[in-house]
Design a protein around this motif. Sequence first.
Motif, PDB file in Angstrom:
ATOM      1  N   HIS A 267      81.961  47.846  11.719  1.00 17.73           N
ATOM      2  CA  HIS A 267      83.266  47.191  11.827  1.00 17.73           C
ATOM      3  C   HIS A 267      84.388  48.227  11.950  1.00 17.73           C
ATOM      4  N   ARG A 268      84.322  49.259  11.129  1.00 14.58           N
ATOM      5  CA  ARG A 268      85.353  50.287  11.172  1.00 14.58           C
ATOM      6  C   ARG A 268      85.284  51.085  12.468  1.00 14.58           C
ATOM      7  N   LEU A 269      84.076  51.324  12.946  1.00 17.35           N
ATOM      8  CA  LEU A 269      83.917  52.052  14.201  1.00 17.35           C
ATOM      9  C   LEU A 269      84.486  51.256  15.370  1.00 17.35           C
ATOM     10  N   ARG A 270      84.282  49.951  15.340  1.00 13.95           N
ATOM     11  CA  ARG A 270      84.870  49.111  16.393  1.00 13.95           C
ATOM     12  C   ARG A 270      86.397  49.217  16.395  1.00 13.95           C
ATOM     13  N   ARG A 271      86.981  49.240  15.221  1.00 14.38           N
ATOM     14  CA  ARG A 271      88.440  49.380  15.143  1.00 14.38           C
ATOM     15  C   ARG A 271      88.879  50.707  15.746  1.00 14.38           C
ATOM     16  N   SER A 272      88.133  51.768  15.469  1.00 16.16           N
ATOM     17  CA  SER A 272      88.470  53.081  16.018  1.00 16.16           C
ATOM     18  C   SER A 272      88.308  53.114  17.534  1.00 16.16           C
ATOM     19  N   LEU A 273      87.355  52.340  18.042  1.00 21.03           N
ATOM     20  CA  LEU A 273      87.112  52.287  19.487  1.00 21.03           C
ATOM     21  C   LEU A 273      87.985  51.255  20.184  1.00 21.03           C
ATOM     22  N   ASP A 274      88.880  50.610  19.432  1.00 22.63           N
ATOM     23  CA  ASP A 274      89.719  49.536  19.974  1.00 22.63           C
ATOM     24  C   ASP A 274      88.838  48.471  20.631  1.00 22.63           C
ATOM     25  N   ASP A 275      87.828  48.062  19.878  1.00 18.49           N
ATOM     26  CA  ASP A 275      86.834  47.117  20.377  1.00 18.49           C
ATOM     27  C   ASP A 275      86.669  45.972  19.374  1.00 18.49           C
ATOM     28  N   PRO A 276      87.730  45.213  19.093  1.00 22.20           N
ATOM     29  CA  PRO A 276      87.653  44.194  18.041  1.00 22.20           C
ATOM     30  C   PRO A 276      86.653  43.076  18.325  1.00 22.20           C
ATOM     31  N   ASP A 277      86.397  42.797  19.610  1.00 19.00           N
ATOM     32  CA  ASP A 277      85.492  41.706  19.962  1.00 19.00           C
ATOM     33  C   ASP A 277      84.038  42.147  20.138  1.00 19.00           C
ATOM     34  N   GLY A 278      83.776  43.426  19.928  1.00 20.59           N
ATOM     35  CA  GLY A 278      82.398  43.899  20.035  1.00 20.59           C
ATOM     36  C   GLY A 278      81.855  43.896  21.443  1.00 20.59           C
ATOM     37  N   GLU A 279      82.720  44.142  22.430  1.00 26.53           N
ATOM     38  CA  GLU A 279      82.250  44.198  23.817  1.00 26.53           C
ATOM     39  C   GLU A 279      81.610  45.541  24.141  1.00 26.53           C
ATOM     40  N   VAL A 280      82.046  46.588  23.443  1.00 24.45           N
ATOM     41  CA  VAL A 280      81.502  47.927  23.667  1.00 24.45           C
ATOM     42  C   VAL A 280      80.381  48.217  22.673  1.00 24.45           C
ATOM     43  N   LEU A 281      80.681  48.032  21.398  1.00 21.28           N
ATOM     44  CA  LEU A 281      79.666  48.188  20.352  1.00 21.28           C
ATOM     45  C   LEU A 281      79.150  46.783  20.019  1.00 21.28           C
ATOM     46  N   ARG A 282      78.048  46.443  20.637  1.00 17.30           N
ATOM     47  CA  ARG A 282      77.571  45.061  20.597  1.00 17.30           C
ATOM     48  C   ARG A 282      76.561  44.827  19.475  1.00 17.30           C
ATOM     49  N   THR A 283      76.664  43.661  18.872  1.00 18.05           N
ATOM     50  CA  THR A 283      75.678  43.231  17.883  1.00 18.05           C
ATOM     51  C   THR A 283      74.540  42.536  18.608  1.00 18.05           C
ATOM     52  N   ARG A 284      73.332  42.994  18.337  1.00 14.53           N
ATOM     53  CA  ARG A 284      72.141  42.400  18.936  1.00 14.53           C
ATOM     54  C   ARG A 284      71.270  41.820  17.820  1.00 14.53           C
ATOM     55  N   PRO A 285      70.320  40.929  18.171  1.00 17.77           N
ATOM     56  CA  PRO A 285      69.467  40.351  17.127  1.00 17.77           C
ATOM     57  C   PRO A 285      68.767  41.400  16.261  1.00 17.77           C
ATOM     58  N   ALA A 286      68.371  42.509  16.889  1.00 16.63           N
ATOM     59  CA  ALA A 286      67.613  43.517  16.142  1.00 16.63           C
ATOM     60  C   ALA A 286      68.487  44.627  15.568  1.00 16.63           C
ATOM     61  N   GLY A 287      69.716  44.766  16.078  1.00 19.00           N
ATOM     62  CA  GLY A 287      70.541  45.877  15.620  1.00 19.00           C
ATOM     63  C   GLY A 287      71.843  45.965  16.388  1.00 19.00           C
ATOM     64  N   TYR A 288      72.166  47.181  16.868  1.00 16.30           N
ATOM     65  CA  TYR A 288      73.440  47.407  17.544  1.00 16.30           C
ATOM     66  C   TYR A 288      73.209  48.247  18.798  1.00 16.30           C
ATOM     67  N   GLU A 289      74.086  48.020  19.798  1.00 21.07           N
ATOM     68  CA  GLU A 289      73.994  48.747  21.064  1.00 21.07           C
ATOM     69  C   GLU A 289      75.385  49.202  21.484  1.00 21.07           C
ATOM     70  N   LEU A 290      75.533  50.493  21.752  1.00 22.95           N
ATOM     71  CA  LEU A 290      76.799  51.033  22.234  1.00 22.95           C
ATOM     72  C   LEU A 290      76.720  51.160  23.751  1.00 22.95           C
ATOM     73  N   ARG A 291      77.553  50.398  24.442  1.00 26.37           N
ATOM     74  CA  ARG A 291      77.582  50.417  25.898  1.00 26.37           C
ATOM     75  C   ARG A 291      78.438  51.588  26.371  1.00 26.37           C
ATOM     76  N   VAL A 292      77.837  52.458  27.166  1.00 28.65           N
ATOM     77  CA  VAL A 292      78.528  53.631  27.703  1.00 28.65           C
ATOM     78  C   VAL A 292      78.358  53.626  29.216  1.00 28.65           C
ATOM     79  N   SER A 293      79.460  53.582  29.923  1.00 28.45           N
ATOM     80  CA  SER A 293      79.423  53.556  31.384  1.00 28.45           C
ATOM     81  C   SER A 293      79.155  54.955  31.938  1.00 28.45           C
TER      82      SER A 293
END
Length: 268
Positions: free
Chosen positions: A74-100
């Motif tokens: 949650h805190r990392l999302r705030r630092s990434l300006d990603d409040p909706d979790g579009e970049v740091l996504r919650t998945r059923p098994a864990g988390y995924e950071l999307r990097v273009s």
Amino acid sequence: MALPESIRYRILGPVQTKSADGTWQDFRQDKWRTLLAVLLVRSNHVVPCGELVRQLWPEEAPGSQRKLVQQYVHRLRRSLDDPDGEVLRTRPAGYELRVSPGELDVDRFDALCADGRRALATAAYEEAMAHFGQAMALWRGTAMADVGNAPVVAAERIRMTERRLAATELWLRAGLACGRHDVLIPELECLVVAHPLRERFRELLMTALYETGRRADALSVARHLRCLLREELGIDPGAQIQRLERTILLGEDVDLSLLRPLAVPTDS
């Protein structure tokens, strides 16, 4: 072709992210840095929550470990300006950071090295030197230097360091092919001191010294390497060093084909 200048994450040194105003920000909290580093190393892949726990607490995890992971995310999302979790996504098994493509500095490093290898293959040595020089300029110290003992980070740090050394070697080979022997000798001498058992740096230093008329110094490099290898490992230098040493002893011209680059390790 190198990726565009759109770097958002830097791990070739302390871990940093670019803020909305274009400035680079560090992470004061060690666990936040470790979490981001692990997610960047595994970018675009789901990292299970249990794996994150093991990376964040490799020795002994606290009882509230999963809740803490959620708080860090949650805190990392705030630092990434990603409040909706579009970049740091919650998945059923864990988390995924999307990097273009191009957002991670190590991806740009790899792209520049690929450009450099292509230039070397066509004997465009000045161009190759420029590409490898830009690639090495991305490094700001040891990869993820401010991250603790997360196992996946430690392993990736070793792999990245090897790729950096290989790229440095290719930059030096291109430079010698351009005739920049005098300029490169101090750099090579430092690398030989830092990596005394790495024969490729010794080979390049011998070549540079010989080409600038320092024949005795070039032979001394080979002699010191032979003594070191026999004392440390009980072996002799490789065939390429021995071949170059014979060339120098006979006063013959160095076969420039010996400067043909070896491959830089890839991500695969």
